[in-house]
Design a protein around this motif. Structure first.
Motif, PDB file in Angstrom:
ATOM      1  N   PHE A 182       0.830  -1.204   0.000  1.00 34.17           N
ATOM      2  CA  PHE A 182       0.000   0.000   0.000  1.00 34.17           C
ATOM      3  C   PHE A 182       0.865   1.255   0.000  1.00 34.17           C
ATOM      4  CE2 PHE A 182      -2.952  -3.099   1.799  1.00 34.17           C
ATOM      5  CZ  PHE A 182      -4.154  -2.773   1.187  1.00 34.17           C
ATOM      6  N   THR A 183       0.305   2.316  -0.571  1.00 33.53           N
ATOM      7  CA  THR A 183       0.884   3.651  -0.479  1.00 33.53           C
ATOM      8  C   THR A 183       0.015   4.484   0.455  1.00 33.53           C
ATOM      9  OG1 THR A 183       1.781   3.539  -2.718  1.00 33.53           O
ATOM     10  CG2 THR A 183       1.511   5.733  -1.756  1.00 33.53           C
ATOM     11  N   ILE A 184       0.603   5.070   1.479  1.00 35.81           N
ATOM     12  CA  ILE A 184      -0.145   5.873   2.440  1.00 35.81           C
ATOM     13  C   ILE A 184      -0.494   7.212   1.797  1.00 35.81           C
ATOM     14  CG2 ILE A 184      -0.200   6.811   4.776  1.00 35.81           C
ATOM     15  CD1 ILE A 184       0.207   3.751   4.587  1.00 35.81           C
ATOM     16  N   GLU A 185      -1.778   7.554   1.813  1.00 35.22           N
ATOM     17  CA  GLU A 185      -2.212   8.811   1.210  1.00 35.22           C
ATOM     18  C   GLU A 185      -2.572   9.863   2.249  1.00 35.22           C
ATOM     19  OE1 GLU A 185      -5.210   8.361  -1.781  1.00 35.22           O
ATOM     20  OE2 GLU A 185      -3.737   7.564  -3.201  1.00 35.22           O
ATOM     21  N   ALA A 186      -3.038   9.454   3.433  1.00 34.40           N
ATOM     22  CA  ALA A 186      -3.448  10.441   4.434  1.00 34.40           C
ATOM     23  C   ALA A 186      -3.429   9.818   5.820  1.00 34.40           C
ATOM     24  CB  ALA A 186      -4.837  10.984   4.119  1.00 34.40           C
ATOM     25  N   GLU A 187      -3.098  10.647   6.800  1.00 34.64           N
ATOM     26  CA  GLU A 187      -3.171  10.263   8.208  1.00 34.64           C
ATOM     27  C   GLU A 187      -3.897  11.372   8.964  1.00 34.64           C
ATOM     28  OE1 GLU A 187       0.426   8.784  10.157  1.00 34.64           O
ATOM     29  OE2 GLU A 187       1.454   8.932   8.230  1.00 34.64           O
ATOM     30  N   LEU A 188      -4.781  10.994   9.859  1.00 27.60           N
ATOM     31  CA  LEU A 188      -5.500  11.956  10.687  1.00 27.60           C
ATOM     32  C   LEU A 188      -5.488  11.456  12.123  1.00 27.60           C
ATOM     33  CD1 LEU A 188      -7.311  14.467  11.061  1.00 27.60           C
ATOM     34  CD2 LEU A 188      -9.283  13.015  10.513  1.00 27.60           C
ATOM     35  N   LEU A 189      -4.926  12.253  13.024  1.00 26.57           N
ATOM     36  CA  LEU A 189      -4.897  11.914  14.442  1.00 26.57           C
ATOM     37  C   LEU A 189      -6.061  12.604  15.135  1.00 26.57           C
ATOM     38  CD1 LEU A 189      -3.361  10.510  16.758  1.00 26.57           C
ATOM     39  CD2 LEU A 189      -2.047  12.629  17.039  1.00 26.57           C
ATOM     40  N   LEU A 190      -6.875  11.828  15.848  1.00 25.90           N
ATOM     41  CA  LEU A 190      -8.047  12.344  16.533  1.00 25.90           C
ATOM     42  C   LEU A 190      -7.805  12.375  18.040  1.00 25.90           C
ATOM     43  CD1 LEU A 190     -10.680  10.186  14.603  1.00 25.90           C
ATOM     44  CD2 LEU A 190     -10.035  12.541  14.107  1.00 25.90           C
ATOM     45  N   ASP A 191      -8.270  13.426  18.688  1.00 26.73           N
ATOM     46  CA  ASP A 191      -8.159  13.570  20.151  1.00 26.73           C
ATOM     47  C   ASP A 191      -6.719  13.390  20.634  1.00 26.73           C
ATOM     48  OD1 ASP A 191     -11.013  13.806  20.316  1.00 26.73           O
ATOM     49  OD2 ASP A 191     -11.156  11.629  20.189  1.00 26.73           O
ATOM     50  N   PRO A 192      -5.758  14.103  20.047  1.00 26.40           N
ATOM     51  CA  PRO A 192      -4.352  13.862  20.396  1.00 26.40           C
ATOM     52  C   PRO A 192      -3.984  14.264  21.812  1.00 26.40           C
ATOM     53  CG  PRO A 192      -4.560  15.788  18.969  1.00 26.40           C
ATOM     54  CD  PRO A 192      -5.905  15.130  18.992  1.00 26.40           C
ATOM     55  N   GLN A 193      -4.773  15.133  22.452  1.00 27.59           N
ATOM     56  CA  GLN A 193      -4.450  15.587  23.795  1.00 27.59           C
ATOM     57  C   GLN A 193      -5.070  14.718  24.895  1.00 27.59           C
ATOM     58  OE1 GLN A 193      -2.182  18.043  24.094  1.00 27.59           O
ATOM     59  NE2 GLN A 193      -2.142  17.953  21.854  1.00 27.59           N
ATOM     60  N   THR A 194      -5.794  13.686  24.500  1.00 27.87           N
ATOM     61  CA  THR A 194      -6.446  12.826  25.476  1.00 27.87           C
ATOM     62  C   THR A 194      -5.615  11.572  25.719  1.00 27.87           C
ATOM     63  OG1 THR A 194      -7.727  11.503  23.897  1.00 27.87           O
ATOM     64  CG2 THR A 194      -8.658  13.642  24.551  1.00 27.87           C
ATOM     65  N   GLN A 195      -6.061  10.755  26.658  1.00 32.02           N
ATOM     66  CA  GLN A 195      -5.381   9.488  26.936  1.00 32.02           C
ATOM     67  C   GLN A 195      -5.802   8.386  25.968  1.00 32.02           C
ATOM     68  OE1 GLN A 195      -6.241   8.640  31.079  1.00 32.02           O
ATOM     69  NE2 GLN A 195      -4.531   9.899  31.783  1.00 32.02           N
ATOM     70  N   THR A 196      -6.796   8.670  25.119  1.00 38.84           N
ATOM     71  CA  THR A 196      -7.304   7.636  24.200  1.00 38.84           C
ATOM     72  C   THR A 196      -7.358   8.167  22.765  1.00 38.84           C
ATOM     73  OG1 THR A 196      -9.580   8.324  24.716  1.00 38.84           O
ATOM     74  CG2 THR A 196      -8.642   6.476  25.983  1.00 38.84           C
ATOM     75  N   PRO A 197      -6.222   8.568  22.195  1.00 39.67           N
ATOM     76  CA  PRO A 197      -6.247   9.058  20.812  1.00 39.67           C
ATOM     77  C   PRO A 197      -6.566   7.938  19.830  1.00 39.67           C
ATOM     78  CG  PRO A 197      -3.988   8.840  21.574  1.00 39.67           C
ATOM     79  CD  PRO A 197      -4.866   8.586  22.767  1.00 39.67           C
ATOM     80  N   GLN A 198      -7.114   8.352  18.697  1.00 38.39           N
ATOM     81  CA  GLN A 198      -7.390   7.439  17.597  1.00 38.39           C
ATOM     82  C   GLN A 198      -6.745   8.012  16.332  1.00 38.39           C
ATOM     83  OE1 GLN A 198     -11.665   5.786  17.686  1.00 38.39           O
ATOM     84  NE2 GLN A 198     -11.884   7.826  18.531  1.00 38.39           N
ATOM     85  N   ALA A 199      -6.599   7.172  15.326  1.00 33.59           N
ATOM     86  CA  ALA A 199      -6.072   7.640  14.058  1.00 33.59           C
ATOM     87  C   ALA A 199      -6.843   7.009  12.906  1.00 33.59           C
ATOM     88  CB  ALA A 199      -4.597   7.323  13.927  1.00 33.59           C
ATOM     89  N   ILE A 200      -6.948   7.780  11.839  1.00 34.69           N
ATOM     90  CA  ILE A 200      -7.474   7.276  10.574  1.00 34.69           C
ATOM     91  C   ILE A 200      -6.314   7.249   9.579  1.00 34.69           C
ATOM     92  CG2 ILE A 200      -9.023   7.720   8.639  1.00 34.69           C
ATOM     93  CD1 ILE A 200     -10.911   9.098  10.590  1.00 34.69           C
TER      94      ILE A 200
END
Length: 207
Positions: A182-200
């Motif tokens: 795969f070629t990575i096209e985009a990364e999005l970090l969600l809730d980075p300041q919390t203890q439970t961040p997620q990423a797309i």
């Protein structure tokens, strides 16, 4: 595999309460909505698999955006609810560890489903995803960010559960995806300041 049985049993146990918990979640998640809209806009005509679809809310939303999406989930209890709540859509019981037909899909969405997959199986599952996608097909992942594994013993209405929840660094995920083709096209970090961040992560299968 014991982890597979534990995961299936856990989600069968909490299926009704989990479905109620996530049913209206999109209304409070503008970034998730935007990610699905962008995925839909970039996906060619053809089937899209929502792997680990749960009660089917992502599958239904994609269809509402004009995508021909169907859902796959390990839990028969979840699939029963998905079919009940979205009777016009296609849902199947299945595991992401089982290969899909080669070059059969234009896209794959796997939201919060790889979080229960052991590290040693992730490369093979990503290779399965790559093999199932047509050249240039799109993959979108949503996962927990971190570097730890914990045992979840209760959830969604207080029901007993027994399953591993893996938090992984984005760098490890992107390396696995690149190694799988795969070629990575985009990364999005969600809730980075919390203890439970997620990423797309959105990635495209190499031609």
């Amino acid at each position: 595999m014991e982890w597979l049985t534990d995961t299936r049993t856990s989600y069968d146990t909490v299926a009704e309460d989990y479905a109620a918990f996530v049913r209206d979640a999109f209304a409070e998640q503008p970034y998730l909505l935007a990610a699905l809209e962008l995925f839909a806009a970039q996906t060619d005509d053809g089937p899209v698999a929502d792997i680990g679809c749960g009660p089917g809310q992502v599958t239904a939303h994609l269809n509402g955006l004009g995508v021909t999406a169907y859902g796959i989930d390990l839990s028969p209890g979840m699939i029963k609810i998905a079919r009940r709540d979205h009777p016009t859509l296609r849902f199947e019981v299945g595991s992401m560890t089982d290969p899909l037909p080669a070059a059969s899909l234009t896209g794959i969405v796997a939201w919060q489903s790889i979080i229960h997959l052991p590290d040693d199986l992730v490369p093979a599952v990503f290779a399965n995803f790559r093999q199932a996608l047509r050249p240039g097909g799109l993959l979108q992942l949503l996962f927990h960010v971190g570097d730890e594994t914990r045992l979840k013993t209760e959830g969604y209405g207080g029901h007993p559960m027994k399953l591993q929840v893996h938090r992984r660094p984005r760098e490890r995920m992107t390396n696995w995806l690149r190694d799988a083709g795969f070629t990575i096209e985009a990364e999005l970090l969600l809730d980075p300041q919390t203890q439970t961040p997620q990423a797309i992560l959105t990635a495209r299968s190499r031609q």
